[in-house]
Design a protein around this motif. Structure first.
Motif, short mmCIF file in Angstrom:
data_model
loop_
_atom_site.label_atom_id
_atom_site.label_comp_id
_atom_site.label_asym_id
_atom_site.label_seq_id
_atom_site.Cartn_x
_atom_site.Cartn_y
_atom_site.Cartn_z
N VAL A 1 -3.51 -24.04 -58.18
CA VAL A 1 -3.16 -24.72 -59.44
C VAL A 1 -2.90 -23.72 -60.57
CG1 VAL A 1 -4.05 -26.22 -61.27
CG2 VAL A 1 -4.13 -26.98 -58.90
N PRO A 2 -3.82 -22.79 -60.87
CA PRO A 2 -3.51 -21.86 -61.97
C PRO A 2 -2.33 -20.95 -61.66
CG PRO A 2 -5.69 -21.39 -61.05
CD PRO A 2 -5.18 -22.62 -60.39
N ALA A 3 -2.16 -20.57 -60.39
CA ALA A 3 -1.02 -19.71 -60.03
C ALA A 3 0.30 -20.47 -60.23
CB ALA A 3 -1.16 -19.20 -58.60
N LEU A 4 0.36 -21.71 -59.77
CA LEU A 4 1.57 -22.51 -59.95
C LEU A 4 1.83 -22.80 -61.42
CD1 LEU A 4 1.07 -24.89 -56.91
CD2 LEU A 4 3.03 -23.37 -57.24
N THR A 5 0.78 -23.04 -62.17
CA THR A 5 0.92 -23.26 -63.61
C THR A 5 1.49 -22.03 -64.28
OG1 THR A 5 -0.93 -24.82 -63.56
CG2 THR A 5 -0.32 -23.92 -65.70
N LYS A 6 1.02 -20.86 -63.87
CA LYS A 6 1.55 -19.60 -64.42
C LYS A 6 3.03 -19.44 -64.09
CE LYS A 6 0.96 -15.53 -66.37
NZ LYS A 6 0.57 -15.39 -67.77
N VAL A 7 3.41 -19.81 -62.89
CA VAL A 7 4.82 -19.73 -62.48
C VAL A 7 5.67 -20.60 -63.40
CG1 VAL A 7 6.45 -20.29 -60.62
CG2 VAL A 7 4.28 -19.20 -60.07
N ILE A 8 5.19 -21.79 -63.71
CA ILE A 8 5.93 -22.69 -64.61
C ILE A 8 5.96 -22.11 -66.02
CG2 ILE A 8 5.89 -24.98 -65.69
CD1 ILE A 8 4.78 -25.98 -62.90
N TYR B 1 0.89 -31.54 -55.20
CA TYR B 1 0.14 -31.54 -53.95
C TYR B 1 -1.24 -30.91 -54.15
CZ TYR B 1 -0.86 -30.60 -49.00
OH TYR B 1 -1.43 -30.55 -47.77
N ALA B 2 -1.28 -29.79 -54.87
CA ALA B 2 -2.54 -29.09 -55.12
C ALA B 2 -3.46 -29.94 -55.98
CB ALA B 2 -2.28 -27.74 -55.77
N TYR B 3 -2.93 -30.52 -57.04
CA TYR B 3 -3.74 -31.40 -57.89
C TYR B 3 -4.27 -32.58 -57.10
CZ TYR B 3 -2.97 -29.35 -62.55
OH TYR B 3 -2.98 -28.55 -63.66
N SER B 4 -3.44 -33.15 -56.25
CA SER B 4 -3.86 -34.29 -55.43
C SER B 4 -5.00 -33.89 -54.50
CB SER B 4 -2.67 -34.81 -54.62
OG SER B 4 -3.06 -35.93 -53.86
N ALA B 5 -4.90 -32.72 -53.91
CA ALA B 5 -5.96 -32.24 -53.02
C ALA B 5 -7.28 -32.03 -53.77
CB ALA B 5 -5.53 -30.94 -52.35
N ASN C 1 4.70 -16.37 -55.03
CA ASN C 1 4.31 -16.09 -53.65
C ASN C 1 2.80 -16.18 -53.46
OD1 ASN C 1 6.98 -15.81 -53.05
ND2 ASN C 1 6.93 -13.61 -52.73
N MET C 2 2.04 -15.74 -54.48
CA MET C 2 0.58 -15.91 -54.42
C MET C 2 0.24 -17.40 -54.32
SD MET C 2 -0.86 -13.07 -57.16
CE MET C 2 -2.18 -14.12 -57.66
N ALA C 3 0.90 -18.20 -55.15
CA ALA C 3 0.66 -19.64 -55.13
C ALA C 3 0.99 -20.25 -53.78
CB ALA C 3 1.48 -20.32 -56.23
N MET C 4 2.08 -19.80 -53.18
CA MET C 4 2.47 -20.31 -51.85
C MET C 4 1.40 -20.00 -50.82
SD MET C 4 5.49 -21.70 -52.23
CE MET C 4 6.74 -21.53 -51.00
N ILE C 5 0.84 -18.81 -50.89
CA ILE C 5 -0.23 -18.45 -49.94
C ILE C 5 -1.45 -19.34 -50.18
CG2 ILE C 5 -1.87 -16.66 -49.27
CD1 ILE C 5 0.38 -14.60 -49.75
N TYR C 6 -1.81 -19.54 -51.45
CA TYR C 6 -2.96 -20.40 -51.73
C TYR C 6 -2.74 -21.82 -51.20
CZ TYR C 6 -4.73 -16.79 -54.93
OH TYR C 6 -5.21 -15.62 -55.48
#
Length: 188
Positions: free
Chosen positions: A92-99, A114-118, A77-82
């Protein structure tokens, strides 16, 4: 969750289901202590997230993951907000942590792409989009993101080839035609 916390959470869930989020917030804040379960912080953050109070939600999610570092839903959810707020350097680090914590959903990988592309990290974007496409080959956004990552890496032949497939399936999508035309220009 202790027995007392469980009773409080049942009351909070009842308030939420009755569409009384203000009362639910008050109940959580009344019982929320430094030593209380991360579930209180997570639930409070979820309410604020739904109300689009992103700064407050992020602060509460942060407390939840500090109390319980493997709280995957809080990290997600933190990653979604970011992502929603365009803070891709934190997404990126939040999504990586989720994975890392075991989430292998196409949405997580797609948002990571999408985040990496941005952030113009196109090789990582390609890898993330490939995983998203592997897990969900029907979502056009992931395929389009992959094609764009090829284009940004100046891999024009790969972009043209993928756009051929995408255009065949979606002939009225102007963005695909434009991306393919630009890739053809890149190939001269």
């Amino acid at each position: 969750v202790t027995a007392a916390e469980r009773e409080t959470m049942l009351k909070v869930m009842e308030l939420i289901s009755d569409d009384k989020s203000t009362e639910a917030v008050a109940e959580i804040e009344k019982n929320r202590k430094e030593a209380s379960s991360a579930v209180f912080d997570f639930t409070l953050a979820n309410i604020w997230f739904q109300q689009e109070k992103y700064e407050q939600a992020l602060a509460a999610y942060q407390v939840a993951v500090e109390k319980f570092p493997k709280f995957r839903r809080a990290w997600k959810n933190m990653a979604m907000i970011y992502v929603r707020t365009g803070d891709f350097a934190k997404a990126v680090p939040a999504l990586t942590k989720v994975i890392e914590l075991g989430d292998n959903s196409a949405v997580t990988y797609g948002l990571l792409g999408y985040a990496y592309s941005a952030l113009d990290n196109n090789i990582s974007a390609e890898s993330a989009y490939r995983m998203a496409v592997l897990l969900d080959g029907d979502t056009l956004d992931w395929k389009m993101g992959l094609a764009k990552s090829y284009f940004k890496q100046q891999r024009y032949a790969d972009a043209v080839s993928l756009c051929d497939v995408l255009i065949k399936d979606n002939p009225s999508n102007v963005d695909m035609w434009l991306l393919q035309a630009n890739a053809w220009l890149g190939l001269e």
